[in-house]
Design a protein around this motif. Structure first.
Motif, PDB file in Angstrom:
ATOM      1  N   ASN A   5      72.524 -13.469 128.420  1.00 44.07           N
ATOM      2  CA  ASN A   5      71.519 -12.820 129.083  1.00 44.07           C
ATOM      3  C   ASN A   5      71.923 -12.918 130.716  1.00 44.07           C
ATOM      4  O   ASN A   5      71.560 -12.223 131.578  1.00 44.07           O
ATOM      5  CB  ASN A   5      70.262 -13.479 129.002  1.00 44.07           C
ATOM      6  N   GLU A   9      73.059  -9.824 133.170  1.00 45.05           N
ATOM      7  CA  GLU A   9      72.123  -9.659 134.426  1.00 45.05           C
ATOM      8  C   GLU A   9      72.876  -9.592 135.611  1.00 45.05           C
ATOM      9  O   GLU A   9      72.966  -8.885 136.508  1.00 45.05           O
ATOM     10  CB  GLU A   9      71.028 -10.638 134.949  1.00 45.05           C
ATOM     11  N   LEU A  52      64.854  -3.616 135.425  1.00 43.21           N
ATOM     12  CA  LEU A  52      64.704  -3.804 134.089  1.00 43.21           C
ATOM     13  C   LEU A  52      65.074  -5.013 133.389  1.00 43.21           C
ATOM     14  O   LEU A  52      64.306  -5.863 132.785  1.00 43.21           O
ATOM     15  CB  LEU A  52      65.010  -2.758 133.436  1.00 43.21           C
ATOM     16  N   SER A  53      66.262  -5.613 133.851  1.00 42.06           N
ATOM     17  CA  SER A  53      66.758  -6.777 133.157  1.00 42.06           C
ATOM     18  C   SER A  53      65.972  -7.884 133.964  1.00 42.06           C
ATOM     19  O   SER A  53      65.660  -8.912 133.006  1.00 42.06           O
ATOM     20  CB  SER A  53      68.179  -6.939 133.944  1.00 42.06           C
ATOM     21  N   ARG A  55      62.819  -7.880 134.795  1.00 37.20           N
ATOM     22  CA  ARG A  55      61.521  -7.909 134.289  1.00 37.20           C
ATOM     23  C   ARG A  55      61.448  -8.508 132.827  1.00 37.20           C
ATOM     24  O   ARG A  55      60.430  -9.347 132.368  1.00 37.20           O
ATOM     25  CB  ARG A  55      60.882  -6.685 134.070  1.00 37.20           C
ATOM     26  N   TRP A  56      62.429  -8.045 132.100  1.00 38.23           N
ATOM     27  CA  TRP A  56      62.601  -8.469 130.844  1.00 38.23           C
ATOM     28  C   TRP A  56      62.790 -10.195 130.648  1.00 38.23           C
ATOM     29  O   TRP A  56      62.199 -10.944 129.966  1.00 38.23           O
ATOM     30  CB  TRP A  56      63.828  -7.946 130.106  1.00 38.23           C
ATOM     31  N   ARG A  57      63.746 -10.615 131.506  1.00 43.29           N
ATOM     32  CA  ARG A  57      63.691 -12.029 131.632  1.00 43.29           C
ATOM     33  C   ARG A  57      62.574 -12.751 132.030  1.00 43.29           C
ATOM     34  O   ARG A  57      62.107 -13.950 131.597  1.00 43.29           O
ATOM     35  CB  ARG A  57      64.901 -12.357 132.939  1.00 43.29           C
ATOM     36  N   GLU A  59      59.469 -11.726 131.312  1.00 41.91           N
ATOM     37  CA  GLU A  59      58.687 -11.851 130.070  1.00 41.91           C
ATOM     38  C   GLU A  59      59.167 -13.022 129.333  1.00 41.91           C
ATOM     39  O   GLU A  59      58.321 -13.530 128.568  1.00 41.91           O
ATOM     40  CB  GLU A  59      58.777 -10.499 129.415  1.00 41.91           C
ATOM     41  N   VAL A  60      60.494 -13.041 129.126  1.00 42.50           N
ATOM     42  CA  VAL A  60      61.118 -14.233 128.404  1.00 42.50           C
ATOM     43  C   VAL A  60      60.856 -15.421 128.879  1.00 42.50           C
ATOM     44  O   VAL A  60      60.336 -16.494 128.033  1.00 42.50           O
ATOM     45  CB  VAL A  60      62.472 -13.837 127.886  1.00 42.50           C
TER      46      VAL A  60
END
Length: 67
Positions: A5, A9, A52-53, A55-57, A59-60
């Protein structure tokens, strides 16, 4: 964050920097308007992928995102 990940990114961040460089060169050079527009669209697209990358991170792993 996993190494994969983090590297993904980094790819998006690098793409955004490169696209910004192309856009700057297009604006500072004698490029036709359609090529400047294409450079701007690509810069905008890569910034969106990077966001987007991130935001996804977030959330995780909340709190693991800088800026």
């Amino acid at each position: 964050m996993s190494a994969v990940n983090q590297r993904i990114e980094y790819v998006y961040q690098s793409a955004a920097w490169l696209a910004e460089g192309v856009l700057i060169a297009a604006c500072e050079g004698d490029w036709p308007a359609d090529q400047i527009a294409q450079a701007a669209r690509e810069w905008h697209r890569t910034r969106g992928l990077l966001a987007l990358s991130k935001r996804w991170r977030e959330e995780v792993r909340p709190g693991d995102v800088d800026g």
